[in-house]
Design a protein around this motif. Structure first.
Motif, PDB file in Angstrom:
ATOM      1  N   CYS A   1     -48.813 -24.883 -33.191  1.00  0.00           N
ATOM      2  CA  CYS A   1     -48.298 -26.230 -32.966  1.00  0.00           C
ATOM      3  C   CYS A   1     -47.125 -26.472 -33.912  1.00  0.00           C
ATOM      4  O   CYS A   1     -47.225 -27.246 -34.848  1.00  0.00           O
ATOM      5  CB  CYS A   1     -49.403 -27.254 -33.171  1.00  0.00           C
ATOM      6  SG  CYS A   1     -48.917 -28.895 -32.667  1.00  0.00           S
ATOM      7  N   PRO A   2     -45.993 -25.791 -33.677  1.00  0.00           N
ATOM      8  CA  PRO A   2     -44.889 -25.859 -34.634  1.00  0.00           C
ATOM      9  C   PRO A   2     -44.257 -27.245 -34.789  1.00  0.00           C
ATOM     10  O   PRO A   2     -43.754 -27.563 -35.856  1.00  0.00           O
ATOM     11  CB  PRO A   2     -43.880 -24.855 -34.084  1.00  0.00           C
ATOM     12  CG  PRO A   2     -44.232 -24.682 -32.655  1.00  0.00           C
ATOM     13  CD  PRO A   2     -45.702 -24.930 -32.547  1.00  0.00           C
ATOM     14  N   ALA A   3     -44.297 -28.071 -33.770  1.00  0.00           N
ATOM     15  CA  ALA A   3     -43.677 -29.403 -33.864  1.00  0.00           C
ATOM     16  C   ALA A   3     -44.712 -30.461 -33.514  1.00  0.00           C
ATOM     17  O   ALA A   3     -44.513 -31.282 -32.635  1.00  0.00           O
ATOM     18  CB  ALA A   3     -42.479 -29.496 -32.932  1.00  0.00           C
ATOM     19  N   GLY A   4     -45.818 -30.422 -34.215  1.00  0.00           N
ATOM     20  CA  GLY A   4     -46.929 -31.293 -33.861  1.00  0.00           C
ATOM     21  C   GLY A   4     -46.916 -32.647 -34.529  1.00  0.00           C
ATOM     22  O   GLY A   4     -46.220 -32.876 -35.507  1.00  0.00           O
ATOM     23  N   THR A   5     -47.722 -33.536 -33.973  1.00  0.00           N
ATOM     24  CA  THR A   5     -47.958 -34.850 -34.557  1.00  0.00           C
ATOM     25  C   THR A   5     -49.439 -34.972 -34.886  1.00  0.00           C
ATOM     26  O   THR A   5     -50.262 -34.223 -34.369  1.00  0.00           O
ATOM     27  CB  THR A   5     -47.561 -35.972 -33.578  1.00  0.00           C
ATOM     28  OG1 THR A   5     -48.361 -35.854 -32.391  1.00  0.00           O
ATOM     29  CG2 THR A   5     -46.082 -35.900 -33.219  1.00  0.00           C
TER      30      THR A   5
ATOM     31  N   SER B   1     -53.160 -32.788 -25.353  1.00  0.00           N
ATOM     32  CA  SER B   1     -52.156 -32.231 -26.267  1.00  0.00           C
ATOM     33  C   SER B   1     -52.780 -31.792 -27.590  1.00  0.00           C
ATOM     34  O   SER B   1     -52.117 -31.181 -28.425  1.00  0.00           O
ATOM     35  CB  SER B   1     -51.044 -33.252 -26.529  1.00  0.00           C
ATOM     36  OG  SER B   1     -51.573 -34.377 -27.217  1.00  0.00           O
ATOM     37  N   ARG B   2     -54.066 -32.053 -27.781  1.00  0.00           N
ATOM     38  CA  ARG B   2     -54.737 -31.696 -29.038  1.00  0.00           C
ATOM     39  C   ARG B   2     -54.939 -30.185 -29.131  1.00  0.00           C
ATOM     40  O   ARG B   2     -55.500 -29.578 -28.227  1.00  0.00           O
ATOM     41  CB  ARG B   2     -56.093 -32.395 -29.132  1.00  0.00           C
ATOM     42  CG  ARG B   2     -55.974 -33.906 -29.215  1.00  0.00           C
ATOM     43  CD  ARG B   2     -57.323 -34.575 -29.143  1.00  0.00           C
ATOM     44  NE  ARG B   2     -57.185 -36.017 -29.315  1.00  0.00           N
ATOM     45  CZ  ARG B   2     -58.202 -36.870 -29.202  1.00  0.00           C
ATOM     46  NH1 ARG B   2     -59.433 -36.423 -28.932  1.00  0.00           N
ATOM     47  NH2 ARG B   2     -57.992 -38.160 -29.374  1.00  0.00           N
TER      48      ARG B   2
ATOM     49  N   TRP C   1     -56.624 -34.947 -35.254  1.00  0.00           N
ATOM     50  CA  TRP C   1     -56.140 -33.907 -34.366  1.00  0.00           C
ATOM     51  C   TRP C   1     -54.670 -33.662 -34.622  1.00  0.00           C
ATOM     52  O   TRP C   1     -53.893 -34.601 -34.821  1.00  0.00           O
ATOM     53  CB  TRP C   1     -56.338 -34.329 -32.908  1.00  0.00           C
ATOM     54  CG  TRP C   1     -57.742 -34.707 -32.655  1.00  0.00           C
ATOM     55  CD1 TRP C   1     -58.772 -33.880 -32.274  1.00  0.00           C
ATOM     56  CD2 TRP C   1     -58.318 -36.002 -32.797  1.00  0.00           C
ATOM     57  NE1 TRP C   1     -59.942 -34.591 -32.190  1.00  0.00           N
ATOM     58  CE2 TRP C   1     -59.686 -35.918 -32.506  1.00  0.00           C
ATOM     59  CE3 TRP C   1     -57.806 -37.250 -33.153  1.00  0.00           C
ATOM     60  CZ2 TRP C   1     -60.546 -36.989 -32.555  1.00  0.00           C
ATOM     61  CZ3 TRP C   1     -58.656 -38.335 -33.207  1.00  0.00           C
ATOM     62  CH2 TRP C   1     -60.019 -38.191 -32.896  1.00  0.00           C
ATOM     63  N   LEU C   2     -54.294 -32.402 -34.598  1.00  0.00           N
ATOM     64  CA  LEU C   2     -52.897 -32.030 -34.576  1.00  0.00           C
ATOM     65  C   LEU C   2     -52.562 -31.810 -33.105  1.00  0.00           C
ATOM     66  O   LEU C   2     -53.283 -31.088 -32.395  1.00  0.00           O
ATOM     67  CB  LEU C   2     -52.662 -30.754 -35.385  1.00  0.00           C
ATOM     68  CG  LEU C   2     -51.220 -30.302 -35.521  1.00  0.00           C
ATOM     69  CD1 LEU C   2     -50.384 -31.366 -36.236  1.00  0.00           C
ATOM     70  CD2 LEU C   2     -51.138 -28.983 -36.260  1.00  0.00           C
ATOM     71  N   CYS C   3     -51.497 -32.451 -32.641  1.00  0.00           N
ATOM     72  CA  CYS C   3     -51.179 -32.457 -31.214  1.00  0.00           C
ATOM     73  C   CYS C   3     -49.795 -31.890 -30.951  1.00  0.00           C
ATOM     74  O   CYS C   3     -48.864 -32.133 -31.722  1.00  0.00           O
ATOM     75  CB  CYS C   3     -51.215 -33.893 -30.687  1.00  0.00           C
ATOM     76  SG  CYS C   3     -52.782 -34.719 -30.967  1.00  0.00           S
ATOM     77  N   ARG C   4     -49.681 -31.171 -29.847  1.00  0.00           N
ATOM     78  CA  ARG C   4     -48.379 -30.675 -29.403  1.00  0.00           C
ATOM     79  C   ARG C   4     -47.568 -31.832 -28.862  1.00  0.00           C
ATOM     80  O   ARG C   4     -48.111 -32.740 -28.228  1.00  0.00           O
ATOM     81  CB  ARG C   4     -48.542 -29.635 -28.309  1.00  0.00           C
ATOM     82  CG  ARG C   4     -49.127 -28.339 -28.789  1.00  0.00           C
ATOM     83  CD  ARG C   4     -48.958 -27.220 -27.775  1.00  0.00           C
ATOM     84  NE  ARG C   4     -49.109 -27.629 -26.401  1.00  0.00           N
ATOM     85  CZ  ARG C   4     -50.146 -27.298 -25.628  1.00  0.00           C
ATOM     86  NH1 ARG C   4     -51.114 -26.581 -26.097  1.00  0.00           N
ATOM     87  NH2 ARG C   4     -50.190 -27.684 -24.389  1.00  0.00           N
ATOM     88  N   THR C   5     -46.282 -31.790 -29.070  1.00  0.00           N
ATOM     89  CA  THR C   5     -45.417 -32.843 -28.549  1.00  0.00           C
ATOM     90  C   THR C   5     -44.680 -32.407 -27.291  1.00  0.00           C
ATOM     91  O   THR C   5     -43.978 -33.199 -26.679  1.00  0.00           O
ATOM     92  CB  THR C   5     -44.369 -33.272 -29.603  1.00  0.00           C
ATOM     93  OG1 THR C   5     -43.634 -32.108 -30.001  1.00  0.00           O
ATOM     94  CG2 THR C   5     -45.037 -33.908 -30.803  1.00  0.00           C
ATOM     95  N   ASP C   6     -44.869 -31.151 -26.882  1.00  0.00           N
ATOM     96  CA  ASP C   6     -44.147 -30.626 -25.725  1.00  0.00           C
ATOM     97  C   ASP C   6     -44.935 -30.710 -24.424  1.00  0.00           C
ATOM     98  O   ASP C   6     -44.630 -30.038 -23.455  1.00  0.00           O
ATOM     99  CB  ASP C   6     -43.728 -29.166 -25.987  1.00  0.00           C
ATOM    100  CG  ASP C   6     -44.908 -28.248 -26.259  1.00  0.00           C
ATOM    101  OD1 ASP C   6     -46.043 -28.749 -26.422  1.00  0.00           O
ATOM    102  OD2 ASP C   6     -44.715 -27.023 -26.327  1.00  0.00           O
ATOM    103  N   ILE C   7     -45.972 -31.523 -24.395  1.00  0.00           N
ATOM    104  CA  ILE C   7     -46.776 -31.683 -23.160  1.00  0.00           C
ATOM    105  C   ILE C   7     -46.351 -32.940 -22.453  1.00  0.00           C
ATOM    106  O   ILE C   7     -46.135 -33.951 -23.016  1.00  0.00           O
ATOM    107  CB  ILE C   7     -48.279 -31.713 -23.486  1.00  0.00           C
ATOM    108  CG1 ILE C   7     -48.723 -30.341 -23.890  1.00  0.00           C
ATOM    109  CG2 ILE C   7     -49.064 -32.188 -22.283  1.00  0.00           C
ATOM    110  CD1 ILE C   7     -50.197 -30.184 -24.109  1.00  0.00           C
TER     111      ILE C   7
END
Length: 175
Positions: A58-62, A89-90, A169-175
């Motif tokens: 998750c390189p650019a996660g929130t 996105s988690r 949770w760390l979430c992906r932002t690309d979804i």
């Protein structure tokens, strides 16, 4: 928006997207307006190592998180953290524990179930590992893992004597 520091009855997100209080599944209180920038920074410092160990990226996660309080009789039945709308996105779940010392409650273990696969199909997990809610400790796992919070016993009944955790949770932002 609600004032930070105010606990409300914890909600459950169902697979159909509905969000409601369901005390047969989850009994606790939560503060979703809670802010923990120091914890987020500390997790970000070890994120690459945790991702490598768990095989996620998750390189650019929130971050999403809440402060949960469990008192006498509280629990959270077996569930996973993805599948419902808004949760896909988690990629990483974490639980950070904090409580008074010495600990004034029993129970409250985080039980994470193993994934059972038979003939290429996921089946109901039958084995698990329990993690004690030790003060100032953290557990990371994949959000697809079934897990639960075991029932808490807090004889004093005092909120401050209960089990507190920052669930996130760390979430992906690309979804």
């Amino acid at each position: 928006m609600r004032e930070p520091g105010r606990f409300i009855e914890s909600k459950v997100i169902h697979d159909n997207g509905s969000i409601e209080t369901d005390r047969s599944i989850r009994r606790s209180t939560s503060d979703i307006e809670f802010s923990a920038p120091e914890l987020v920074a500390a997790i970000d410092d070890v994120r690459h190592t945790v991702e490598s160990i768990l095989g996620v990226s998750c390189p650019a996660g929130t971050f999403e998180y809440e402060l949960a309080s469990h008192g006498d009789g509280d629990f959270f039945a077996a569930h996973h953290d993805v599948g419902a709308p808004g949760t896909n996105s988690r990629v990483l779940t974490f639980v950070y524990y904090l409580h008074r010392t010495p600990k004034k409650f029993t129970g409250g273990q985080l039980r994470i179930y193993d994934v059972a696969v038979s003939a290429g199909q996921t089946s109901y997990p039958t084995s698990y590992r329990d993690f004690e809610p030790d003060n100032d400790s953290i557990v990371f796992f994949r959000p697809t893992a079934f897990h639960e919070v075991r029932r808490i016993a807090c004889p004093s009944g005092q909120v401050g004597d209960g089990r507190f955790a920052i669930n996130g949770w760390l979430c992906r932002t690309d979804i």
